[in-house]
Design a protein around this motif. Structure first.
Motif, PDB file in Angstrom:
ATOM      1  N   SER A 113      38.156  38.799  29.773  1.00  0.00           N
ATOM      2  CA  SER A 113      39.048  39.505  30.688  1.00  0.00           C
ATOM      3  C   SER A 113      38.481  39.514  32.106  1.00  0.00           C
ATOM      4  O   SER A 113      39.211  39.300  33.085  1.00  0.00           O
ATOM      5  N   ILE A 114      37.173  39.739  32.232  1.00  0.00           N
ATOM      6  CA  ILE A 114      36.521  39.709  33.548  1.00  0.00           C
ATOM      7  C   ILE A 114      36.741  38.341  34.198  1.00  0.00           C
ATOM      8  O   ILE A 114      37.121  38.245  35.373  1.00  0.00           O
ATOM      9  N   SER A 115      36.528  37.282  33.434  1.00  0.00           N
ATOM     10  CA  SER A 115      36.660  35.929  33.983  1.00  0.00           C
ATOM     11  C   SER A 115      38.080  35.654  34.458  1.00  0.00           C
ATOM     12  O   SER A 115      38.292  35.110  35.554  1.00  0.00           O
ATOM     13  N   ARG A 116      39.063  36.023  33.648  1.00  0.00           N
ATOM     14  CA  ARG A 116      40.446  35.705  34.007  1.00  0.00           C
ATOM     15  C   ARG A 116      40.921  36.510  35.212  1.00  0.00           C
ATOM     16  O   ARG A 116      41.567  35.976  36.116  1.00  0.00           O
ATOM     17  N   HIS A 117      40.616  37.806  35.235  1.00  0.00           N
ATOM     18  CA  HIS A 117      41.031  38.617  36.384  1.00  0.00           C
ATOM     19  C   HIS A 117      40.360  38.133  37.667  1.00  0.00           C
ATOM     20  O   HIS A 117      41.004  38.046  38.721  1.00  0.00           O
ATOM     21  N   LEU A 118      39.057  37.812  37.589  1.00  0.00           N
ATOM     22  CA  LEU A 118      38.350  37.320  38.775  1.00  0.00           C
ATOM     23  C   LEU A 118      38.903  35.973  39.231  1.00  0.00           C
ATOM     24  O   LEU A 118      39.024  35.719  40.432  1.00  0.00           O
ATOM     25  N   GLY A 119      39.231  35.108  38.287  1.00  0.00           N
ATOM     26  CA  GLY A 119      39.808  33.813  38.648  1.00  0.00           C
ATOM     27  C   GLY A 119      41.104  33.966  39.418  1.00  0.00           C
ATOM     28  O   GLY A 119      41.343  33.262  40.409  1.00  0.00           O
ATOM     29  N   ILE A 120      41.947  34.902  38.976  1.00  0.00           N
ATOM     30  CA  ILE A 120      43.212  35.159  39.678  1.00  0.00           C
ATOM     31  C   ILE A 120      42.944  35.715  41.066  1.00  0.00           C
ATOM     32  O   ILE A 120      43.548  35.281  42.058  1.00  0.00           O
TER      33      ILE A 120
END
Length: 497
Positions: A281-288
């Motif tokens: 979740s951290i990775s996906r939110h940061l990517g966005i």
């Protein structure tokens, strides 16, 4: 017994673990503040300015670095002026969740004085749901300005001559209850514009982000707010005991979850599955965020996290008891936060006392420390230490068609000393660990272990059922550190050359 190899390389430094990743959340709701943290100056329970002395000492013993207040959902109905001045003249507050009437005896002065006493950072969430921009701007002036104005005169009249320090602020909380992302983005612009910095008090501004895995809300919100207008986006990561994150919604967190003390093995692994998803979740939110803002330095603030189950007492908001299950999940999540520390600004456990994933429970003049408290005690020396490279050979348990890693670790360095924290979340398997430390010679080791049957928990009659004990079952030989990591256990190791 299966062998797993662990590699720790102190020469591969990965940046500082910000101490604020170990923050605590005290919401003005239920028995968290009133009946928990705060008993009032006239209470027979020993207190300092109305705050229980045993709570203060428990916080000091784990070096609590940050307190998050007043909410939570309560923040968007909290009016700060009602909580300053002589206590007998303060306006009562109707709690939006319970409809309880609270006397507002714990307010701005009590909160900031507590933070000063603890040496921790205050994290303030402003009311953008029912307060005006002027009300919010006046609160900042009251807290941080050192000049001669109506607000600073009022602060001095109420007993505080000099301003307090304030670093972290967030505009609003659960905006999805009452407006759209477009509406919140406009509110954020207006309120943030008038959140002025005074003197050398520099503010770190947080944008109120979404719940859990709501990536479409991050995408929408990040496209509506001006890049550079916020330092981090918050993320709400509550962990229920239902598979695949079920029972969670943008309208209020877990709807369906099992009990906090009586639960099945399947419910344990469901909660663990949800906890381990936080890394992705951290990775996906940061990517966005990075794609939307063009800012590779933007961070996340996970300011509400922890397990959430069915309420134990219908009449008491969020009443739950933390077991060894919650200690294991908290340890695994803190290892994730340590490993992702370059991406995180702060984190705060929800809640600190008498509710949800609490570290403390109170009843009358008694206080008990939950198993989760002892995880924070074992991990405390990670605060402001340097994260170093570590790798654990993987072994998994199958659950709901997924493979869940059983063992995780994080390792940090202060001076010549290393702290390694290891957790075995398997309920079936012990592991023989062989820990390699290339480029570093380990000659001294001290350890603690927290373990027990996963339903075991501390009570007022048996407060030490789950308690860390000295761990000495290790051998240092041939450049390796060998030990057994029992099932359902957490071990902290302090290593020195």
């Amino acid at each position: 017994m299966k062998k797993l190899r662990v590699t720790i390389d102190p020469l591969q430094e990965k940046g500082k673990i910000n101490r604020e990743l170990y923050g605590q959340f005290i919401e003005q709701a239920g028995r968290i503040v009133y009946g928990g943290l705060f008993v009032g100056k006239d209470s027979p329970i020993p207190n300092e300015d109305g705050v229980r002395l045993d709570v203060i000492q428990a916080y000091r013993d784990i070096q609590v670095p940050l307190l998050h207040w007043p909410g939570g959902g309560v923040a968007d109905s909290y009016h700060w002026m009602d909580g300053v001045g002589p206590q007998e003249e303060r306006k009562p507050l109707i709690n939006r969740w319970t409809h309880q009437v609270e006397d507002n005896s714990f307010g701005t002065h009590e909160f900031f004085n507590l933070c000063e006493a603890l040496g921790c950072e205050p994290y303030l969430v402003f009311n953008v749901g029912s307060a005006t921009v002027r009300e919010t701007a006046s609160w900042l002036e009251y807290i941080t300005f050192d000049g001669d104005t109506e607000m600073t005169r009022l602060r001095k009249k109420n007993g505080r001559e000099k301003p307090w320090r304030l670093k972290y602020i967030c505009m609003g909380n659960e905006w999805w209850f009452y407006e759209t992302a477009q509406g919140y983005a406009e509110d954020y612009r207006r309120y943030s514009q008038f959140a002025r910095e005074y003197g050398d008090n520099k503010l770190v501004r947080l944008l109120r982000g979404p719940q859990h895995f709501s990536y479409e809300h991050t995408d929408l919100l990040a496209g509506l707010v001006e890049p550079g207008s916020f330092d981090a986006m918050t993320l709400y990561q509550i962990i229920p005991s239902v598979p695949e994150g079920g029972g969670q919604s943008m309208q209020g967190g877990p709807i369906v979850s099992g009990g906090s003390v009586e639960f099945t093995k399947e419910e344990y692994y469901a909660a663990l599955q949800n906890a381990l998803k936080i890394d992705g979740s951290i990775s996906r939110h940061l990517g966005i965020l990075n794609r939307r803002t063009g800012n590779q330095g933007v961070k996340l603030a996970i300011d509400e996290w922890g397990t959430w189950y069915r309420q134990e007492k219908p009449e008491e908001l969020w009443s739950m008891h933390m077991t060894m299950r919650d200690a294991l999940i908290a340890a695994a999540v803190l290892n994730i936060y340590n490993q992702r520390s370059k991406d995180l600004l702060l984190c705060s456990l929800c809640m600190s006392i008498n509710a949800l994933c609490s570290i403390l429970e109170t009843k009358g003049d008694q206080l008990v420390k939950t198993p989760v408290y002892y995880v924070f005690r074992m991990y405390q020396n990670h605060q402001d230490a340097v994260l170093v490279h570590s790798f654990v050979e993987e072994d998994t348990v199958s659950f709901q068609g997924q493979e869940l890693p059983c063992v995780s670790c994080s390792v940090s360095k202060k001076g010549e000393t290393l702290l390694a924290t290891l957790v075995n979340c398997s309920l079936e398997r012990d592991y023989a660990l062989e820990i390699e430390l290339p480029h570093w010679s380990c000659r001294q080791c001290e350890g603690e272990i927290l373990t027990g049957e996963i339903h075991s928990h501390n009570t007022f009659d048996a407060p030490c059922t789950v308690f860390p004990r000295a761990f000495t079952d290790f051998q240092i030989e041939g450049g390796l550190l060998r030990l057994t990591l029992p099932k359902a256990s957490i071990i902290s190791l302090t290593l020195a050359p």
